[in-house]
Design a protein around this motif. Sequence first.
Motif, PDB file in Angstrom:
ATOM      1  N   ASN A 289     -24.600  -3.204 -46.623  1.00 21.72           N
ATOM      2  CA  ASN A 289     -23.914  -4.479 -46.856  1.00 21.72           C
ATOM      3  C   ASN A 289     -24.375  -5.124 -48.160  1.00 21.72           C
ATOM      4  O   ASN A 289     -25.567  -5.168 -48.446  1.00 21.72           O
ATOM      5  CB  ASN A 289     -24.168  -5.445 -45.704  1.00 21.72           C
ATOM      6  N   LEU A 290     -23.406  -5.610 -48.914  1.00 20.69           N
ATOM      7  CA  LEU A 290     -23.709  -6.258 -50.194  1.00 20.69           C
ATOM      8  C   LEU A 290     -24.492  -7.557 -49.978  1.00 20.69           C
ATOM      9  O   LEU A 290     -25.339  -7.930 -50.776  1.00 20.69           O
ATOM     10  CB  LEU A 290     -22.401  -6.523 -50.952  1.00 20.69           C
ATOM     11  N   GLY A 291     -24.201  -8.264 -48.897  1.00 25.52           N
ATOM     12  CA  GLY A 291     -24.905  -9.514 -48.592  1.00 25.52           C
ATOM     13  C   GLY A 291     -24.990  -9.732 -47.101  1.00 25.52           C
ATOM     14  O   GLY A 291     -24.446  -8.947 -46.321  1.00 25.52           O
ATOM     15  N   ASN A 292     -25.636 -10.802 -46.696  1.00 21.74           N
ATOM     16  CA  ASN A 292     -25.718 -11.184 -45.285  1.00 21.74           C
ATOM     17  C   ASN A 292     -24.874 -12.426 -45.058  1.00 21.74           C
ATOM     18  O   ASN A 292     -24.700 -13.234 -45.973  1.00 21.74           O
ATOM     19  CB  ASN A 292     -27.173 -11.477 -44.895  1.00 21.74           C
ATOM     20  N   PRO A 293     -24.353 -12.618 -43.825  1.00 18.38           N
ATOM     21  CA  PRO A 293     -23.503 -13.788 -43.561  1.00 18.38           C
ATOM     22  C   PRO A 293     -24.216 -15.113 -43.811  1.00 18.38           C
ATOM     23  O   PRO A 293     -25.450 -15.168 -43.825  1.00 18.38           O
ATOM     24  CB  PRO A 293     -23.161 -13.626 -42.068  1.00 18.38           C
ATOM     25  N   PRO A 294     -23.435 -16.181 -44.003  1.00 18.53           N
ATOM     26  CA  PRO A 294     -24.029 -17.510 -44.190  1.00 18.53           C
ATOM     27  C   PRO A 294     -24.935 -17.875 -43.007  1.00 18.53           C
ATOM     28  O   PRO A 294     -24.701 -17.427 -41.887  1.00 18.53           O
ATOM     29  CB  PRO A 294     -22.812 -18.443 -44.234  1.00 18.53           C
ATOM     30  N   ASN A 295     -25.956 -18.689 -43.269  1.00 21.87           N
ATOM     31  CA  ASN A 295     -26.808 -19.163 -42.181  1.00 21.87           C
ATOM     32  C   ASN A 295     -26.577 -20.662 -41.986  1.00 21.87           C
ATOM     33  O   ASN A 295     -25.709 -21.255 -42.627  1.00 21.87           O
ATOM     34  CB  ASN A 295     -28.287 -18.828 -42.450  1.00 21.87           C
ATOM     35  N   LEU A 296     -27.357 -21.270 -41.105  1.00 17.29           N
ATOM     36  CA  LEU A 296     -27.142 -22.685 -40.786  1.00 17.29           C
ATOM     37  C   LEU A 296     -27.306 -23.584 -42.009  1.00 17.29           C
ATOM     38  O   LEU A 296     -26.650 -24.612 -42.127  1.00 17.29           O
ATOM     39  CB  LEU A 296     -28.103 -23.138 -39.677  1.00 17.29           C
ATOM     40  N   GLU A 297     -28.188 -23.171 -42.942  1.00 15.13           N
ATOM     41  CA  GLU A 297     -28.414 -23.987 -44.143  1.00 15.13           C
ATOM     42  C   GLU A 297     -27.307 -23.783 -45.184  1.00 15.13           C
ATOM     43  O   GLU A 297     -26.797 -24.738 -45.755  1.00 15.13           O
ATOM     44  CB  GLU A 297     -29.764 -23.633 -44.805  1.00 15.13           C
ATOM     45  N   THR A 298     -26.950 -22.503 -45.434  1.00 18.18           N
ATOM     46  CA  THR A 298     -25.997 -22.243 -46.517  1.00 18.18           C
ATOM     47  C   THR A 298     -24.558 -22.557 -46.093  1.00 18.18           C
ATOM     48  O   THR A 298     -23.690 -22.720 -46.943  1.00 18.18           O
ATOM     49  CB  THR A 298     -26.079 -20.775 -46.998  1.00 18.18           C
ATOM     50  N   ARG A 301     -21.864 -20.120 -47.634  1.00 17.06           N
ATOM     51  CA  ARG A 301     -22.199 -19.126 -48.656  1.00 17.06           C
ATOM     52  C   ARG A 301     -23.105 -18.031 -48.103  1.00 17.06           C
ATOM     53  O   ARG A 301     -24.038 -18.311 -47.346  1.00 17.06           O
ATOM     54  CB  ARG A 301     -22.872 -19.804 -49.858  1.00 17.06           C
ATOM     55  N   ASP A 302     -22.829 -16.791 -48.540  1.00 18.44           N
ATOM     56  CA  ASP A 302     -23.612 -15.646 -48.097  1.00 18.44           C
ATOM     57  C   ASP A 302     -25.058 -15.738 -48.567  1.00 18.44           C
ATOM     58  O   ASP A 302     -25.390 -16.462 -49.507  1.00 18.44           O
ATOM     59  CB  ASP A 302     -22.993 -14.343 -48.617  1.00 18.44           C
ATOM     60  N   VAL A 303     -25.897 -14.954 -47.895  1.00 16.52           N
ATOM     61  CA  VAL A 303     -27.324 -14.925 -48.196  1.00 16.52           C
ATOM     62  C   VAL A 303     -27.668 -13.554 -48.782  1.00 16.52           C
ATOM     63  O   VAL A 303     -27.250 -12.527 -48.250  1.00 16.52           O
ATOM     64  CB  VAL A 303     -28.145 -15.167 -46.908  1.00 16.52           C
ATOM     65  N   PHE A 304     -28.386 -13.560 -49.893  1.00 12.20           N
ATOM     66  CA  PHE A 304     -28.785 -12.300 -50.548  1.00 12.20           C
ATOM     67  C   PHE A 304     -30.308 -12.222 -50.564  1.00 12.20           C
ATOM     68  O   PHE A 304     -30.968 -13.126 -51.057  1.00 12.20           O
ATOM     69  CB  PHE A 304     -28.247 -12.250 -51.982  1.00 12.20           C
ATOM     70  N   ILE A 305     -30.836 -11.156 -49.998  1.00 12.93           N
ATOM     71  CA  ILE A 305     -32.294 -11.018 -49.918  1.00 12.93           C
ATOM     72  C   ILE A 305     -32.771  -9.950 -50.902  1.00 12.93           C
ATOM     73  O   ILE A 305     -32.333  -8.791 -50.844  1.00 12.93           O
ATOM     74  CB  ILE A 305     -32.718 -10.655 -48.473  1.00 12.93           C
ATOM     75  N   ASP A 306     -33.654 -10.347 -51.802  1.00 15.93           N
ATOM     76  CA  ASP A 306     -34.279  -9.403 -52.752  1.00 15.93           C
ATOM     77  C   ASP A 306     -33.269  -8.494 -53.450  1.00 15.93           C
ATOM     78  O   ASP A 306     -33.437  -7.274 -53.471  1.00 15.93           O
ATOM     79  CB  ASP A 306     -35.315  -8.518 -52.033  1.00 15.93           C
ATOM     80  N   LYS A 307     -32.221  -9.081 -53.966  1.00 13.52           N
ATOM     81  CA  LYS A 307     -31.228  -8.256 -54.672  1.00 13.52           C
ATOM     82  C   LYS A 307     -31.150  -8.692 -56.134  1.00 13.52           C
ATOM     83  O   LYS A 307     -31.184  -9.877 -56.435  1.00 13.52           O
ATOM     84  CB  LYS A 307     -29.849  -8.382 -54.017  1.00 13.52           C
ATOM     85  N   ARG A 378     -10.312 -18.404 -55.018  1.00 13.64           N
ATOM     86  CA  ARG A 378     -11.536 -19.224 -55.010  1.00 13.64           C
ATOM     87  C   ARG A 378     -12.672 -18.501 -54.273  1.00 13.64           C
ATOM     88  O   ARG A 378     -13.836 -18.558 -54.689  1.00 13.64           O
ATOM     89  CB  ARG A 378     -11.299 -20.600 -54.385  1.00 13.64           C
ATOM     90  N   ALA A 379     -12.334 -17.790 -53.182  1.00  9.58           N
ATOM     91  CA  ALA A 379     -13.353 -17.000 -52.462  1.00  9.58           C
ATOM     92  C   ALA A 379     -13.927 -15.921 -53.382  1.00  9.58           C
ATOM     93  O   ALA A 379     -15.138 -15.662 -53.393  1.00  9.58           O
ATOM     94  CB  ALA A 379     -12.735 -16.366 -51.216  1.00  9.58           C
ATOM     95  N   PHE A 380     -13.038 -15.310 -54.185  1.00  8.77           N
ATOM     96  CA  PHE A 380     -13.475 -14.320 -55.173  1.00  8.77           C
ATOM     97  C   PHE A 380     -14.416 -14.987 -56.194  1.00  8.77           C
ATOM     98  O   PHE A 380     -15.440 -14.412 -56.573  1.00  8.77           O
ATOM     99  CB  PHE A 380     -12.254 -13.714 -55.878  1.00  8.77           C
ATOM    100  N   GLY A 381     -14.078 -16.204 -56.609  1.00  3.76           N
ATOM    101  CA  GLY A 381     -14.922 -16.952 -57.547  1.00  3.76           C
ATOM    102  C   GLY A 381     -16.303 -17.226 -56.972  1.00  3.76           C
ATOM    103  O   GLY A 381     -17.312 -17.141 -57.681  1.00  3.76           O
ATOM    104  N   CYS A 382     -16.352 -17.554 -55.672  1.00  2.00           N
ATOM    105  CA  CYS A 382     -17.646 -17.790 -55.010  1.00  2.00           C
ATOM    106  C   CYS A 382     -18.487 -16.514 -55.012  1.00  2.00           C
ATOM    107  O   CYS A 382     -19.697 -16.562 -55.273  1.00  2.00           O
ATOM    108  CB  CYS A 382     -17.434 -18.252 -53.563  1.00  2.00           C
TER     109      CYS A 382
END
Length: 431
Positions: A289-298, A301-307, A378-382
């Motif tokens: 997976n390129l990223g992880n789903p949004p969490n309660l804080e974000t 917006r998706d979450v990216f770990i060490d990328k 706009r989703a593509f822009g994000c």
Amino acid sequence: MIHTLKDLKADKLKGLKKLKLAEGLTEFPKEIYDLADSLEILDLSDNNLSELPKDIIILKKLKIVFFENNKFTEFPSVLAQLPLLSMIGFKSNQIHTVPENAFPPLLRWLILTNNRIKKLPKSMGDCQFLQKFPVAGNLIEELPKEMANCKNLELLRISSNKLTSIPDWLFQLPKLSWVAFGGNPMTNSIEVESTIKSYAWHDFKIKELLGQGASGMISKANWISENKEVAVKVFKGSVTSDGLPEDEMKASIAAGNHKNLIPILGKIKEHPEDKNGLLMDLISSDFINLGNPPNLETCTRDVFIDKNFSLKEVIKIAKSMASVSLHLHNIGINHGDLYAHNILINQKSEILFGDFGAATFYNRNSQISKKIERVEVRAFGCLLEDLLNLVDKSEIDQNLYPKLKNLTELCLQPEVDKRPIFSDILEKLIN
């Protein structure tokens, strides 16, 4: 972690910030008030609650509440008095009434999926911070025009309701990016022609589970008659936060062939529990997976770990995503969930795009069609913005970085009609 009422009553949970109780509760436990000085997240999902006490306002520090799978029939307006409350979840209750002025001032994320709501209150328009609103699987006939004031709304799930038309204002909201509106009378008229074959369930030997989402489970399987390994997705059959599984299945098939889509090989028939299923190519384990789903804080917006990515990699991903998005919109499919967590990537930055759970068919010849496409832009822009934030700092001064930054800003601009469409984006990226 699930806590116990016994520990709560024995005063063993003092200072707790997050409390989860699931013990078939029929009444709100008053002992929760002893946590008023610390409690920020309250999860009372999977109980038998039908109302909240008025003195819940003692819990002034609450930011997040979940009451999924309970027996509420009316949205509790007492929640409006909790000053810090920003996320509320009432998925899978029996709510038919949402009173006026029932929402707290800082509300960002409201989950009302799978209830019996026919009408939303006009005061929805006062939710100026609302970003995320899944309300699929209800009986809503129209959206209140006051919602045109929800200028921060980014994600909306109104699939599987009773909408007969889309209001003009919806696709003019400045931040709307992820929208699902399938399974309504206005979209049901679109029939999907398919020549895809069906294969009997007993011809597959199911092996290990590869993954599961809101709509179903994907397993590795041996296709006995063909002597090859494939992936089989079996749909759960109930409404998800995105919409109906049958709509996902239709869209997956109608999407057809594109080098950046996971190939669909056929449908499953004769499932012992009469469930629907799709037969797909087994994706190489090189893909992650390129990223992880949004969490309660974000929130959205998706979450990216060490990328970290090079500019070259970002351009390759962006070209592929623009190309596959153009392909889908040319067919009249709005994916509705253009996110890094729905993109698989390998070491060569080759990508595969999937998960059609929020996909919606729309009429390409309608007046609103270009607006629908520009919302997905706009989703593509994000996505592009997120990836550019992960580019190695040494590459930021290059000639290409400002150009990509400029393209991102064009995709994110608040005036929907001024955004490019996917054919423009692809042309810019190729040049």
